[in-house]
Every structure is written in C-alpha cells, then in structure tokens.
Design an enzyme around this catalytic site. Structure first.
Site, PDB file in Angstrom:
ATOM      1  N   HIS A   1      -6.192   3.028  -4.320  1.00 16.98           N
ATOM      2  CA  HIS A   1      -6.116   3.287  -2.873  1.00 16.98           C
ATOM      3  C   HIS A   1      -6.456   4.746  -2.569  1.00 16.98           C
ATOM      4  O   HIS A   1      -5.928   5.321  -1.611  1.00 16.98           O
ATOM      5  CB  HIS A   1      -4.722   2.935  -2.365  1.00 16.98           C
TER       6      HIS A   1
ATOM      7  N   HIS B   1      -5.549   9.484   0.239  1.00 15.58           N
ATOM      8  CA  HIS B   1      -5.503   8.633   1.435  1.00 15.58           C
ATOM      9  C   HIS B   1      -6.282   9.256   2.598  1.00 15.58           C
ATOM     10  O   HIS B   1      -5.807   9.312   3.745  1.00 15.58           O
ATOM     11  CB  HIS B   1      -4.054   8.372   1.861  1.00 15.58           C
TER      12      HIS B   1
ATOM     13  N   HIS C   1       3.548  -1.916   3.372  1.00 18.72           N
ATOM     14  CA  HIS C   1       3.550  -0.570   2.795  1.00 18.72           C
ATOM     15  C   HIS C   1       4.902  -0.256   2.161  1.00 18.72           C
ATOM     16  O   HIS C   1       5.943  -0.562   2.740  1.00 18.72           O
ATOM     17  CB  HIS C   1       3.253   0.482   3.875  1.00 18.72           C
TER      18      HIS C   1
ATOM     19  N   ASP D   1       0.800  -1.224   0.000  1.00 21.51           N
ATOM     20  CA  ASP D   1       0.000   0.000   0.000  1.00 21.51           C
ATOM     21  C   ASP D   1       0.836   1.279   0.000  1.00 21.51           C
ATOM     22  O   ASP D   1       1.985   1.295   0.443  1.00 21.51           O
ATOM     23  CB  ASP D   1      -0.897   0.031   1.242  1.00 21.51           C
ATOM     24  N   ASP D   2       0.173   2.360  -0.461  1.00 24.53           N
ATOM     25  CA  ASP D   2       0.589   3.757  -0.267  1.00 24.53           C
ATOM     26  C   ASP D   2       1.663   4.250  -1.228  1.00 24.53           C
ATOM     27  O   ASP D   2       2.122   5.380  -1.100  1.00 24.53           O
ATOM     28  CB  ASP D   2       1.055   4.025   1.168  1.00 24.53           C
TER      29      ASP D   2
END
Length: 291
Positions: free
Chosen positions: A165, A169, A259, A114-115
């Site tokens: 995603h 965020h 991440h 993620d991210d």
C-alpha cells in the site's frame, strides 16, 4: 455455514486473484477462506491447490484450527531468515487493470484492511478474524511495517495475505515515475524481508491509480486491487454508519474496504465485530489471495 468452510478445488472454480504467490504447504492453524468464481478481468486459472479449512463452527464460536501462531519452522516469517532473490511474475495488460469485484455468481466476499499495521487496532482485528475463521488481505504501509515488524509477521503467520500500500501513502497521481517506483519497491522489499513473502497485490492510496503506478506495479509483478464496498470508515462516521453501509452494499463478489491504521480506528474495530457474524450467518464465505 461457517465463513471458514473452504470451496477450494471445486470443479470450475477459478481464481480471481490470479498472479498471487503460490500457496505454501498448509499451516494447521491458518484460517483458510472459500474460493470464488472468475475474475472480472483476464482469464485467470484455477487455484493450484486446495488449502486446509477449519472445522465448521457456529457463528460466534472460535474456530478450533485458528488459534495461535505456527511454529518457527513452518511459519512464513521463519523463511525470512533465508533471503532469496524475489522473482516477479510478468503481468499481462489485463492482469494490470484494477480488480473492483469478484464473480457475483458465488456468495463470497473479500475483506481488505488498509493502512496498518497499527499496534492499537491490528491485534484486535486479527483476533476477530480468527474467531470466525476468516482470511483477509492486509494492505500495509511500508513506513508502518518497518516500525512494527513483529506485527507484520503475526499477520502473515496467522495466514492472512500481505499486500503493498506504498511506503508513505501519497497521492501517486502527483509523483514522478522515480518516486512512484520508490514507494512501491521499498514497500515490497521490506515486506519480503520481514515475512519471506513477495507481495503480489497492490492498492493505490485512495484508489487513485495513475498511468505510472499501473505501469510500475506491473513491472514489479503487482496486480491492483480496488474495492466495491466503501463505508468510509477512515472518516469515522460512527460505528452504526459503517455497519449499515456494509450490510446494505455487500453482495456476492464484493471487495470490502476497512482500515486498521491511519488514526483512531476504534469505530472500525467495533463495526467489524458487529457485521462479521451477520455476514457469516447470511451464508457468506470470505476469500483472499493464496499466500
């Protein structure tokens, strides 16, 4: 047993990632993963076609078919030069529910990152995945993707699954319907324009889904992927803590959360380097939605 050995096309093997974009013609250097059993929600169909798997290699040895990037004519990023109006799959109510784990009857793990993308850590993560012939799912933040389009294309060209995603965020539970739609739609649009792939999976930041986000995701053809193993690597608890949590909690059917963006991810990178060979040597296969 190597992580990249494929079980795709096995009799009775069903797709836990039903609704993913149909796989393109196999790319010779894309590291393909093993298939898994039935999804925890709905009645997903079998994967439409088998994918080429890399030759099995001992743990720690580079996968001979997972080197470099595909040529421009065969790469997903090359398709971006020919814009096509994306078509969203109509999702059923069951398909719209978050998926927390895969079928526990098969020794398969879904690794999710993620991210990102982040130019400091994503390239190293990609190299580690390539070394073991593993496909992963990268949940990308739109504002990061638009700043690093070449890195987004590299993730796609190496055979990994590109997923949504959100754009910034945010905590979706506190946004209006219009803002939630903007977060999801802008991200899907930039990923499609950058890679030629229409995202078909979504993860809410923090796993904080809302009625609005579930409804809007379904409207945009996005299924929701949660996780079952969370080492809280984003909090930087230490490399050993990340490794210990994953090795303790992973079981057949796990979806693992890591991440590669959002801050200093050096601990996560070191942890991935440590736990991947252990899981491979333990006989686990890795899977991701088809591209």
């Amino acid at each position: 047993m190597a992580a990249g050995m494929s079980l795709l096309g096995a009799a009775g093997c069903q797709n836990p990632f039903d609704g993913a974009d149909p796989p393109p013609a196999p790319v010779p250097d894309a590291a393909e993963a093993g298939a898994v059993g039935a999804a925890p929600v709905g009645s997903p169909s079998q994967w439409a076609s088998a994918s080429t798997a890399p030759t099995a290699t001992p743990s720690g040895a580079p996968s001979p078919t997972a080197t470099g990037s595909p040529t421009a004519t065969g790469s997903p990023s090359a398709q971006a030069a020919q814009p096509v109006q994306p078509v969203h799959k109509v999702l059923t109510q069951a398909e719209g529910k978050p998926v927390y784990e895969l079928d526990p009857s098969r020794k398969v793990v879904a690794l999710t990152i993620d991210d990102g993308p982040d130019p400091r850590y994503t390239p190293t993560v990609l190299d580690l995945l390539q070394k073991y012939g593993i496909r992963a799912t990268f949940f990308l933040i739109g504002e990061n993707a638009v700043q690093h389009p070449a890195l987004v294309r590299e993730i796609a060209d190496r055979g990994h699954h590109i997923a949504n995603h959100t754009w910034t965020h945010p905590d979706l539970r506190h946004l209006s319907d219009a803002k939630v739609r903007d977060e999801l739609e802008r991200t899907s649009d930039v990923l499609f324009k950058t890679t030629g792939r229409q995202p078909t999976w979504f993860r809410a930041p923090g796993g904080d889904w809302s009625d609005a986000s579930l409804r809007i995701a379904a409207d945009l053809g996005l299924r929701n992927m949660a996780w079952s193993v969370d080492p809280r690597d984003w909090a930087r608890p230490g490399t050993s803590a990340i490794v210990d949590t994953i090795l303790k909690d992973v079981r057949p059917g796990s979806i693992v959360l890591n991440h590669d963006g959002g801050g200093d991810r050096s601990q996560t990178v070191a942890a991935i380097k440590a736990y991947l060979p252990v899981l491979v040597d333990s006989g686990y296969f890795f899977t991701a939605p088809p591209n």
